[in-house]
Design a protein around this motif. Structure first.
Motif, PDB file in Angstrom:
ATOM      1  N   THR A   1      90.458   2.384  81.813  1.00 38.09           N
ATOM      2  CA  THR A   1      91.776   1.825  81.522  1.00 38.09           C
ATOM      3  C   THR A   1      92.777   2.911  81.139  1.00 38.09           C
ATOM      4  O   THR A   1      93.942   2.870  81.544  1.00 38.09           O
ATOM      5  CB  THR A   1      91.676   0.787  80.381  1.00 38.09           C
ATOM      6  N   ILE A   2      92.329   3.888  80.359  1.00 37.60           N
ATOM      7  CA  ILE A   2      93.237   4.962  79.928  1.00 37.60           C
ATOM      8  C   ILE A   2      93.041   6.247  80.743  1.00 37.60           C
ATOM      9  O   ILE A   2      93.530   7.306  80.360  1.00 37.60           O
ATOM     10  CB  ILE A   2      93.072   5.254  78.424  1.00 37.60           C
ATOM     11  N   LYS A   3      92.292   6.140  81.849  1.00 35.39           N
ATOM     12  CA  LYS A   3      92.063   7.245  82.782  1.00 35.39           C
ATOM     13  C   LYS A   3      91.318   8.418  82.142  1.00 35.39           C
ATOM     14  O   LYS A   3      91.490   9.572  82.549  1.00 35.39           O
ATOM     15  CB  LYS A   3      93.389   7.729  83.386  1.00 35.39           C
ATOM     16  N   ALA A   4      90.501   8.125  81.146  1.00 31.74           N
ATOM     17  CA  ALA A   4      89.724   9.185  80.514  1.00 31.74           C
ATOM     18  C   ALA A   4      88.678   9.740  81.471  1.00 31.74           C
ATOM     19  O   ALA A   4      88.358  10.937  81.427  1.00 31.74           O
ATOM     20  CB  ALA A   4      89.052   8.655  79.256  1.00 31.74           C
TER      21      ALA A   4
ATOM     22  N   VAL B   1      73.118  11.341  78.280  1.00 32.14           N
ATOM     23  CA  VAL B   1      72.576  10.297  77.410  1.00 32.14           C
ATOM     24  C   VAL B   1      73.665   9.285  77.107  1.00 32.14           C
ATOM     25  O   VAL B   1      74.765   9.657  76.689  1.00 32.14           O
ATOM     26  CB  VAL B   1      72.053  10.894  76.089  1.00 32.14           C
ATOM     27  N   GLY B   2      73.402   8.017  77.299  1.00 27.77           N
ATOM     28  CA  GLY B   2      74.296   6.962  76.853  1.00 27.77           C
ATOM     29  C   GLY B   2      75.679   6.966  77.457  1.00 27.77           C
ATOM     30  O   GLY B   2      75.848   6.886  78.671  1.00 27.77           O
ATOM     31  N   ILE B   3      76.705   7.040  76.579  1.00 25.63           N
ATOM     32  CA  ILE B   3      78.096   6.902  76.983  1.00 25.63           C
ATOM     33  C   ILE B   3      78.825   8.238  76.941  1.00 25.63           C
ATOM     34  O   ILE B   3      78.243   9.265  76.573  1.00 25.63           O
ATOM     35  CB  ILE B   3      78.828   5.908  76.057  1.00 25.63           C
ATOM     36  N   ALA B   4      80.095   8.199  77.281  1.00 27.98           N
ATOM     37  CA  ALA B   4      80.980   9.356  77.128  1.00 27.98           C
ATOM     38  C   ALA B   4      82.125   8.958  76.213  1.00 27.98           C
ATOM     39  O   ALA B   4      82.627   7.830  76.283  1.00 27.98           O
ATOM     40  CB  ALA B   4      81.530   9.809  78.473  1.00 27.98           C
ATOM     41  N   GLY B   5      82.546   9.862  75.340  1.00 32.10           N
ATOM     42  CA  GLY B   5      83.701   9.614  74.509  1.00 32.10           C
ATOM     43  C   GLY B   5      84.980   9.905  75.258  1.00 32.10           C
ATOM     44  O   GLY B   5      84.966  10.471  76.354  1.00 32.10           O
ATOM     45  N   VAL B   6      86.107   9.526  74.679  1.00 30.77           N
ATOM     46  CA  VAL B   6      87.403   9.819  75.291  1.00 30.77           C
ATOM     47  C   VAL B   6      87.609  11.326  75.380  1.00 30.77           C
ATOM     48  O   VAL B   6      88.161  11.835  76.358  1.00 30.77           O
ATOM     49  CB  VAL B   6      88.539   9.169  74.470  1.00 30.77           C
ATOM     50  N   ALA B   7      87.149  12.046  74.358  1.00 36.33           N
ATOM     51  CA  ALA B   7      87.276  13.509  74.326  1.00 36.33           C
ATOM     52  C   ALA B   7      85.898  14.108  74.050  1.00 36.33           C
ATOM     53  O   ALA B   7      85.617  14.573  72.938  1.00 36.33           O
ATOM     54  CB  ALA B   7      88.276  13.929  73.255  1.00 36.33           C
ATOM     55  N   PRO B   8      85.008  14.123  75.037  1.00 34.22           N
ATOM     56  CA  PRO B   8      83.613  14.503  74.804  1.00 34.22           C
ATOM     57  C   PRO B   8      83.379  15.972  74.528  1.00 34.22           C
ATOM     58  O   PRO B   8      82.237  16.377  74.274  1.00 34.22           O
ATOM     59  CB  PRO B   8      82.921  14.071  76.104  1.00 34.22           C
ATOM     60  N   GLY B   9      84.450  16.766  74.540  1.00 33.08           N
ATOM     61  CA  GLY B   9      84.293  18.190  74.263  1.00 33.08           C
ATOM     62  C   GLY B   9      84.764  18.600  72.885  1.00 33.08           C
ATOM     63  O   GLY B   9      84.584  19.749  72.482  1.00 33.08           O
ATOM     64  N   VAL B  10      85.380  17.674  72.128  1.00 27.99           N
ATOM     65  CA  VAL B  10      85.884  18.026  70.803  1.00 27.99           C
ATOM     66  C   VAL B  10      84.816  17.759  69.748  1.00 27.99           C
ATOM     67  O   VAL B  10      83.794  17.135  70.016  1.00 27.99           O
ATOM     68  CB  VAL B  10      87.180  17.253  70.465  1.00 27.99           C
TER      69      VAL B  10
ATOM     70  N   PRO C   1      90.388   4.582  67.852  1.00 30.40           N
ATOM     71  CA  PRO C   1      89.683   5.793  68.276  1.00 30.40           C
ATOM     72  C   PRO C   1      89.989   6.230  69.703  1.00 30.40           C
ATOM     73  O   PRO C   1      89.849   7.416  70.024  1.00 30.40           O
ATOM     74  CB  PRO C   1      88.202   5.439  68.094  1.00 30.40           C
ATOM     75  N   HIS C   2      90.413   5.304  70.559  1.00 28.80           N
ATOM     76  CA  HIS C   2      90.852   5.733  71.893  1.00 28.80           C
ATOM     77  C   HIS C   2      92.101   6.608  71.777  1.00 28.80           C
ATOM     78  O   HIS C   2      92.239   7.614  72.474  1.00 28.80           O
ATOM     79  CB  HIS C   2      91.156   4.509  72.770  1.00 28.80           C
ATOM     80  N   VAL C   3      92.995   6.217  70.868  1.00 28.24           N
ATOM     81  CA  VAL C   3      94.217   6.996  70.661  1.00 28.24           C
ATOM     82  C   VAL C   3      93.893   8.321  69.986  1.00 28.24           C
ATOM     83  O   VAL C   3      94.439   9.370  70.346  1.00 28.24           O
ATOM     84  CB  VAL C   3      95.234   6.195  69.828  1.00 28.24           C
TER      85      VAL C   3
ATOM     86  N   VAL D   1     100.406   1.843  76.732  1.00 26.51           N
ATOM     87  CA  VAL D   1      98.982   2.147  76.592  1.00 26.51           C
ATOM     88  C   VAL D   1      98.774   3.648  76.818  1.00 26.51           C
ATOM     89  O   VAL D   1      99.264   4.203  77.795  1.00 26.51           O
ATOM     90  CB  VAL D   1      98.141   1.341  77.596  1.00 26.51           C
ATOM     91  N   VAL D   2      98.062   4.304  75.910  1.00 25.24           N
ATOM     92  CA  VAL D   2      97.889   5.761  75.989  1.00 25.24           C
ATOM     93  C   VAL D   2      97.229   6.166  77.292  1.00 25.24           C
ATOM     94  O   VAL D   2      96.456   5.412  77.887  1.00 25.24           O
ATOM     95  CB  VAL D   2      97.091   6.295  74.798  1.00 25.24           C
ATOM     96  N   ASP D   3      97.517   7.399  77.730  1.00 24.00           N
ATOM     97  CA  ASP D   3      97.040   7.908  79.019  1.00 24.00           C
ATOM     98  C   ASP D   3      96.339   9.248  78.795  1.00 24.00           C
ATOM     99  O   ASP D   3      96.991  10.261  78.499  1.00 24.00           O
ATOM    100  CB  ASP D   3      98.241   8.087  79.965  1.00 24.00           C
ATOM    101  N   ALA D   4      95.006   9.274  78.954  1.00 24.02           N
ATOM    102  CA  ALA D   4      94.237  10.493  78.746  1.00 24.02           C
ATOM    103  C   ALA D   4      94.459  11.512  79.856  1.00 24.02           C
ATOM    104  O   ALA D   4      94.432  12.719  79.605  1.00 24.02           O
ATOM    105  CB  ALA D   4      92.747  10.151  78.656  1.00 24.02           C
TER     106      ALA D   4
END
Length: 511
Positions: free
Chosen positions: A162-165, A242-251, A438-440, A503-506
């Motif tokens: 939805t937020i193009k993450a 493993v599992g899911i990915a976060g919006v910012a998986p490198g931070v 947390p998405h934001v 809506v925020v846009d990653a």
């Protein structure tokens, strides 16, 4: 985090229910924070018979911590800690006239207020409500649908798309030099999706108002709430197969625990500690998916509540000056924060709540309505405001996926809630503005990664300018799942009450 219905007690709504509030207080184990309900800590306090409560005392520009300590002791109190940077002192007292006595010293104190209405002896614990755990069957469906480069459960993450993450990750996952502090119920850093990105040196337990940085103090145990862990996964679950990915998986992600053990109550002294700790530890973004108890709305005209507003305002402003952008959820009461009045029938939630009509322009939802804090409303898979989400023209800054059980996505699990990390190394679903914030925070972390010198105010402007604009819809779902006319949505200044600037846009954040 609250009972659904006319009032909101918490900001996360797991599986269509809210995280229940409980009535307890247990200060930090730090030596300076003696547990409430024990014998008085000074000669003056021993002569009193009132309940032992926690207070915040806000100093004037001329007041000093040394002067405050003497005044507090004379009034029958004990200093727990002092934040000299912002002139806020946390104290305990059994003197029923404690706050009144200090308020009379106007050259020393701007305001003094009790952070709760009941001591430990009046406490009771209620159940949080169950998270919907990911079933083995749904996990298998997701893994079978996963494409090259996706995490095993990512097909179920409609919220990322939805937020193009998912597209943003092909360009930049975020920088490990950026940390998001999850001010919440604690974070399980042993979870396999969180361990690679967890920052121990920037984590603590702030319950009681004093930061405890001992190993594991930030974990949700023994109370077992998975709320903070779920939030942390949405922000920064690693891309590690493993599992899911976060919006910012490198931070990096840090856990700052502020909820009372065994409960989901967030008191002012703990939250002030959380913001101050984040500021001093170089955290760039904080996520705040809660409201500060025991008042759903804190009225500045009330002596106690006004002092809480003042203390938290000082803390968030200090954090902003130190480079921290604070993100907060708008709430799950479906209230209009831009309305002339709101019926609050859930405050105070640590004793017997009673109905009161408040003006949301002067009675604030903390911390989401504080200056500089990014206020986030929730949307579902169809892009409509989630049925529970609080809103308000000129109050909500941006929107993000928080989940809505009535907006069912075309994913392998067909679940409209948000999938993220939970305790025990697993994954589960929750919905609420607690899940939207947390998405934001994740998108803000991507922006900070791309623009390391950007100030909090600049990051907030970028969040808004890059957001995908959304007009007022014709209809939205109500709590029963019926489509109803969206008569409560207002539009002005290029914004709407439901979605703010959009809506925020990653993806735009990393370009």
């Amino acid at each position: 985090m609250a009972h659904l219905g006319s009032g909101r007690r918490r900001l996360a709504v797991p599986v269509g229910l809210a995280l229940t509030a409980s009535l307890a207080f247990l200060p930090s184990a730090a030596a300076s924070a003696a547990p409430l309900g024990t014998t008085a800590d000074s000669a003056a306090a021993k002569q009193t018979t009132g309940p032992k409560l926690s207070y915040v005392a806000n100093l004037t520009a001329y007041g000093t911590a040394k002067q405050a300590k003497k005044a507090i002791e004379r009034a029958g109190g004990t200093v727990v800690t002092s934040y000299d940077q912002i002139g806020v002192v946390v104290a305990h007292s059994q003197n029923p006239d404690f706050a009144k006595t200090l308020r009379a010293q106007r050259s020393l104190f701007v305001s003094v207020g009790a952070t709760r209405t009941a001591p430990l002896t009046a406490a009771k614990t209620t159940d949080e409500g169950a998270t919907q755990k990911l079933s083995a069957a749904d996990a298998a469906k997701a893994a079978a649908a996963a494409q090259t480069g996706q995490e095993p459960l990512e097909p179920n993450q409609w919220d990322l798309r939805t937020i193009k993450a998912d597209q943003a990750h092909k360009i930049n996952d975020g920088s490990p030099d950026v940390t998001v502090g999850v001010i919440d119920t604690g974070v399980d850093d042993t979870h396999p999706d969180l361990a690679p990105n967890f920052s121990r040196s920037q984590s603590a337990n702030c319950v009681g108002g004093v930061a405890d940085t001992s190993e594991g103090a930030w974990r949700p145990y023994p109370d077992g709430s998975d709320h903070g862990t779920h939030v942390a996964g949405t922000i920064a679950a690693a891309r590690n197969g493993v599992g899911i990915a976060g919006v910012a998986p490198g931070v990096k992600v840090a856990g700052i625990k502020v909820s009372e053990p065994g409960t989901s109550l967030f008191y002012t002294e703990a939250v002030v500690c959380g913001f101050m700790f984040a500021a001093e530890k170089g955290i760039e973004v904080t996520n705040n998916s809660y409201y500060v108890d025991p008042w759903l709305y804190n009225c500045k005209s009330d002596s106690d509540q006004g002092a809480l507003v003042e203390a938290l305002t000082r803390a968030t402003r200090y954090a902003e000056r130190k480079g921290v952008l604070s993100v907060a959820s708008a709430g799950n009461s479906n209230h209009d924060l831009a309305a002339d009045s709101i019926l609050d029938d859930s405050s105070p939630n640590d004793t017997a709540p009673g109905p009161r009509t408040i003006d949301p322009s002067t009675c604030l939802d903390l911390p989401t309505q504080l200056p500089g804090v990014v206020t986030v409303s929730a949307t579902g898979d169809k892009g409509l405001k989630s049925y529970y989400s609080t809103y308000g023209l000129g109050v909500v800054d941006v929107a993000a996926p928080g989940g809505d059980k009535w907006q069912v996505p075309a994913t392998p699990d067909a679940n409209g809630r948000v999938l993220s990390t939970v305790l025990g190394g697993g994954w589960g679903y929750k919905q609420g503005t607690s899940m939207a914030a947390p998405h934001v925070a994740g998108v803000a972390a991507l922006l900070k990664s791309a623009h390391p010198k950007a100030t909090p105010s600049q990051l907030q402007r970028m969040l808004k300018s890059q957001a995908t604009k959304a007009d007022c819809p014709a209809q939205v779902y109500d709590a029963a799942g019926n489509l109803v006319d969206a008569t409560t949505c207002q539009a002005k200044w290029g914004q709407t009450g439901y979605y703010g600037a959009g809506v925020v846009d990653a993806l735009k954040a990393v370009k």
